[in-house]
Motif scaffolding. Sequence first.
Motif, PDB file in Angstrom:
ATOM      1  N   GLY A  42       0.810  -1.221   0.000  1.00  0.00           N
ATOM      2  CA  GLY A  42       0.000   0.000   0.000  1.00  0.00           C
ATOM      3  C   GLY A  42       0.838   1.264   0.000  1.00  0.00           C
ATOM      4  O   GLY A  42       0.327   2.357  -0.261  1.00  0.00           O
ATOM      5  N   SER A  43       2.132   1.125   0.289  1.00  0.00           N
ATOM      6  CA  SER A  43       2.959   2.326   0.440  1.00  0.00           C
ATOM      7  C   SER A  43       3.100   3.085  -0.873  1.00  0.00           C
ATOM      8  O   SER A  43       3.318   4.286  -0.883  1.00  0.00           O
ATOM      9  N   LYS A  44       2.935   2.378  -2.007  1.00  0.00           N
ATOM     10  CA  LYS A  44       3.055   3.030  -3.304  1.00  0.00           C
ATOM     11  C   LYS A  44       2.027   4.161  -3.424  1.00  0.00           C
ATOM     12  O   LYS A  44       2.383   5.302  -3.688  1.00  0.00           O
ATOM     13  N   SER A  45       0.777   3.834  -3.202  1.00  0.00           N
ATOM     14  CA  SER A  45      -0.236   4.896  -3.297  1.00  0.00           C
ATOM     15  C   SER A  45      -0.235   5.789  -2.054  1.00  0.00           C
ATOM     16  O   SER A  45      -0.503   6.982  -2.138  1.00  0.00           O
ATOM     17  N   ASP A  46       0.087   5.203  -0.894  1.00  0.00           N
ATOM     18  CA  ASP A  46       0.111   5.996   0.347  1.00  0.00           C
ATOM     19  C   ASP A  46       1.127   7.129   0.270  1.00  0.00           C
ATOM     20  O   ASP A  46       0.813   8.288   0.533  1.00  0.00           O
ATOM     21  N   LEU A  47       2.358   6.791  -0.088  1.00  0.00           N
ATOM     22  CA  LEU A  47       3.412   7.817  -0.085  1.00  0.00           C
ATOM     23  C   LEU A  47       3.249   8.804  -1.237  1.00  0.00           C
ATOM     24  O   LEU A  47       3.572   9.981  -1.094  1.00  0.00           O
ATOM     25  N   THR A  48       2.716   8.313  -2.367  1.00  0.00           N
ATOM     26  CA  THR A  48       2.453   9.221  -3.483  1.00  0.00           C
ATOM     27  C   THR A  48       1.431  10.275  -3.055  1.00  0.00           C
ATOM     28  O   THR A  48       1.620  11.475  -3.257  1.00  0.00           O
ATOM     29  N   ALA A  49       0.345   9.818  -2.431  1.00  0.00           N
ATOM     30  CA  ALA A  49      -0.712  10.742  -1.982  1.00  0.00           C
ATOM     31  C   ALA A  49      -0.200  11.659  -0.878  1.00  0.00           C
ATOM     32  O   ALA A  49      -0.503  12.857  -0.854  1.00  0.00           O
ATOM     33  N   TRP A  50       0.607  11.090   0.007  1.00  0.00           N
ATOM     34  CA  TRP A  50       1.117  11.879   1.133  1.00  0.00           C
ATOM     35  C   TRP A  50       2.001  13.030   0.642  1.00  0.00           C
ATOM     36  O   TRP A  50       1.897  14.153   1.115  1.00  0.00           O
ATOM     37  N   CYS A  51       2.866  12.742  -0.334  1.00  0.00           N
ATOM     38  CA  CYS A  51       3.755  13.776  -0.880  1.00  0.00           C
ATOM     39  C   CYS A  51       2.926  14.904  -1.502  1.00  0.00           C
ATOM     40  O   CYS A  51       3.185  16.085  -1.269  1.00  0.00           O
ATOM     41  N   LYS A  52       1.923  14.517  -2.268  1.00  0.00           N
ATOM     42  CA  LYS A  52       1.088  15.480  -2.971  1.00  0.00           C
ATOM     43  C   LYS A  52       0.405  16.403  -1.960  1.00  0.00           C
ATOM     44  O   LYS A  52       0.370  17.619  -2.138  1.00  0.00           O
ATOM     45  N   SER A  53      -0.104  15.808  -0.897  1.00  0.00           N
ATOM     46  CA  SER A  53      -0.881  16.584   0.065  1.00  0.00           C
ATOM     47  C   SER A  53      -0.004  17.390   1.018  1.00  0.00           C
ATOM     48  O   SER A  53      -0.425  18.429   1.516  1.00  0.00           O
ATOM     49  N   GLY A  55       2.955  18.744   0.339  1.00  0.00           N
ATOM     50  CA  GLY A  55       3.791  19.761  -0.289  1.00  0.00           C
ATOM     51  C   GLY A  55       5.215  19.322  -0.564  1.00  0.00           C
ATOM     52  O   GLY A  55       6.101  20.149  -0.766  1.00  0.00           O
ATOM     53  N   HIS A  56       5.453  18.012  -0.577  1.00  0.00           N
ATOM     54  CA  HIS A  56       6.779  17.505  -0.927  1.00  0.00           C
ATOM     55  C   HIS A  56       6.714  16.922  -2.337  1.00  0.00           C
ATOM     56  O   HIS A  56       5.639  16.607  -2.830  1.00  0.00           O
ATOM     57  N   GLU A  57       7.896  16.785  -2.938  1.00  0.00           N
ATOM     58  CA  GLU A  57       7.901  16.302  -4.317  1.00  0.00           C
ATOM     59  C   GLU A  57       8.449  14.880  -4.382  1.00  0.00           C
ATOM     60  O   GLU A  57       9.555  14.616  -3.904  1.00  0.00           O
ATOM     61  N   LEU A  58       7.647  13.996  -4.973  1.00  0.00           N
ATOM     62  CA  LEU A  58       8.133  12.635  -5.197  1.00  0.00           C
ATOM     63  C   LEU A  58       8.944  12.666  -6.482  1.00  0.00           C
ATOM     64  O   LEU A  58       8.393  12.667  -7.573  1.00  0.00           O
ATOM     65  N   VAL A  59      10.263  12.732  -6.331  1.00  0.00           N
ATOM     66  CA  VAL A  59      11.139  12.923  -7.491  1.00  0.00           C
ATOM     67  C   VAL A  59      11.196  11.660  -8.336  1.00  0.00           C
ATOM     68  O   VAL A  59      11.148  11.698  -9.560  1.00  0.00           O
ATOM     69  N   ASP A  60      11.264  10.534  -7.650  1.00  0.00           N
ATOM     70  CA  ASP A  60      11.379   9.276  -8.386  1.00  0.00           C
ATOM     71  C   ASP A  60      10.906   8.125  -7.500  1.00  0.00           C
ATOM     72  O   ASP A  60      10.917   8.240  -6.271  1.00  0.00           O
ATOM     73  N   ASP A  64      11.195  -2.975  -7.210  1.00  0.00           N
ATOM     74  CA  ASP A  64      12.013  -4.110  -7.617  1.00  0.00           C
ATOM     75  C   ASP A  64      11.660  -5.294  -6.725  1.00  0.00           C
ATOM     76  O   ASP A  64      11.997  -5.325  -5.548  1.00  0.00           O
ATOM     77  N   ASP A  65      10.943  -6.257  -7.304  1.00  0.00           N
ATOM     78  CA  ASP A  65      10.618  -7.483  -6.595  1.00  0.00           C
ATOM     79  C   ASP A  65       9.940  -7.212  -5.242  1.00  0.00           C
ATOM     80  O   ASP A  65      10.327  -7.779  -4.221  1.00  0.00           O
ATOM     81  N   GLY A  66       8.939  -6.351  -5.260  1.00  0.00           N
ATOM     82  CA  GLY A  66       8.181  -6.078  -4.037  1.00  0.00           C
ATOM     83  C   GLY A  66       8.819  -5.070  -3.101  1.00  0.00           C
ATOM     84  O   GLY A  66       8.303  -4.794  -2.024  1.00  0.00           O
ATOM     85  N   VAL A  67       9.970  -4.541  -3.489  1.00  0.00           N
ATOM     86  CA  VAL A  67      10.610  -3.502  -2.675  1.00  0.00           C
ATOM     87  C   VAL A  67      10.454  -2.155  -3.393  1.00  0.00           C
ATOM     88  O   VAL A  67      10.853  -2.008  -4.547  1.00  0.00           O
ATOM     89  N   PHE A  68       9.836  -1.224  -2.707  1.00  0.00           N
ATOM     90  CA  PHE A  68       9.609   0.092  -3.302  1.00  0.00           C
ATOM     91  C   PHE A  68      10.646   1.075  -2.766  1.00  0.00           C
ATOM     92  O   PHE A  68      10.895   1.129  -1.567  1.00  0.00           O
ATOM     93  N   THR A  69      11.237   1.839  -3.669  1.00  0.00           N
ATOM     94  CA  THR A  69      12.153   2.892  -3.233  1.00  0.00           C
ATOM     95  C   THR A  69      11.615   4.236  -3.709  1.00  0.00           C
ATOM     96  O   THR A  69      11.286   4.405  -4.884  1.00  0.00           O
ATOM     97  N   PHE A  70      11.483   5.144  -2.761  1.00  0.00           N
ATOM     98  CA  PHE A  70      10.938   6.465  -3.056  1.00  0.00           C
ATOM     99  C   PHE A  70      12.022   7.502  -2.822  1.00  0.00           C
ATOM    100  O   PHE A  70      12.799   7.393  -1.867  1.00  0.00           O
ATOM    101  N   TYR A  71      12.062   8.512  -3.681  1.00  0.00           N
ATOM    102  CA  TYR A  71      12.966   9.649  -3.469  1.00  0.00           C
ATOM    103  C   TYR A  71      12.106  10.900  -3.318  1.00  0.00           C
ATOM    104  O   TYR A  71      11.426  11.299  -4.260  1.00  0.00           O
ATOM    105  N   ILE A  72      12.105  11.441  -2.127  1.00  0.00           N
ATOM    106  CA  ILE A  72      11.213  12.561  -1.825  1.00  0.00           C
ATOM    107  C   ILE A  72      12.032  13.816  -1.547  1.00  0.00           C
ATOM    108  O   ILE A  72      12.922  13.817  -0.692  1.00  0.00           O
ATOM    109  N   LYS A  73      11.699  14.872  -2.287  1.00  0.00           N
ATOM    110  CA  LYS A  73      12.365  16.157  -2.074  1.00  0.00           C
ATOM    111  C   LYS A  73      11.489  16.982  -1.145  1.00  0.00           C
ATOM    112  O   LYS A  73      10.310  17.217  -1.436  1.00  0.00           O
ATOM    113  N   LYS A  74      12.068  17.395  -0.039  1.00  0.00           N
ATOM    114  CA  LYS A  74      11.282  18.156   0.943  1.00  0.00           C
ATOM    115  C   LYS A  74      10.850  19.513   0.376  1.00  0.00           C
ATOM    116  O   LYS A  74      11.651  20.230  -0.194  1.00  0.00           O
ATOM    117  N   GLY A  75       9.571  19.832   0.539  1.00  0.00           N
ATOM    118  CA  GLY A  75       9.019  21.091   0.030  1.00  0.00           C
ATOM    119  C   GLY A  75       9.211  22.229   1.011  1.00  0.00           C
ATOM    120  O   GLY A  75       9.805  22.079   2.066  1.00  0.00           O
TER     121      GLY A  75
END
Lengths: 75, 159
Positions: A42-53, A55-60, A64-75
């Motif tokens: 669930g973290s894929k949609s959770d963190l995407t929505a959280w960044c949007k709301s 004010g942070h930017e999900l850069v990338d 990979d095989d069930g492991v999600f890596t997020f790069y978040i730029k602080k707003g």
Amino acid sequence: MNIDKSLDAKGIACPMPVVKTKKAIEEIESGQILEVVATDAGSKSDLTAWCKSSGHELVDMNEDDGVFTFYIKKG
Amino acid sequence: MADKKKTNIILFSGDYDKAMAAYIIANGAAAYDHDVTIFHTFWGLNALRKDEKLQPKKSFMEKMFGKMMPRGANNMPLSKMQFLGMGPKMIKGVIQKHNTVPLPDLIDMAKEQDITLLACTMTMDLLGLKKEELLDDIEYGGVAAYIAEGEDGAINLFI
């Protein structure tokens, strides 16, 4: 990409990835990059929505095989 | 950030699973930087009960109520599959297996995240629950306290 802080959120379930990401982002400066590694499906949609709301930017994001890596730029 | 959004949850249920859902949403909302308040009323008050045996002065009826209600979050029953107490044991095993956070820890986390835990005083009187039986550092209020928070709440839930 310069990673300023890394958070290992592997193996933990909802709501922990978002709660821990919030705590971690408070520890970096605006414009810095936080890397979050999670395995909760669930973290894929959770963190995407959280960044949007919050004010942070999900850069990338990659998956990979069930492991999600997020790069978040602080707003 | 000025003007934080508000999330208000009324926890009416005294079921472990429903309280867990309430506290997961509350902790998630706090991570969204919302001002979060959980209003505990009726059976939901049991989530705030201390698990030790306390004997404050009570009437006969209040004592009976006190005995019949679970003492604290960890002793609450499930809304489904209670199976005379086997259900909660099973679900706690599953919670651990899946690295999910059990209810008492979710409550601790809520406090760490500055979520306001509020007990409804009217239902405390009805059920005979005294302040010393409930967790420390909580707030007390009635319907007006809820309306004041709820009228400009982004999220209002009744669980």
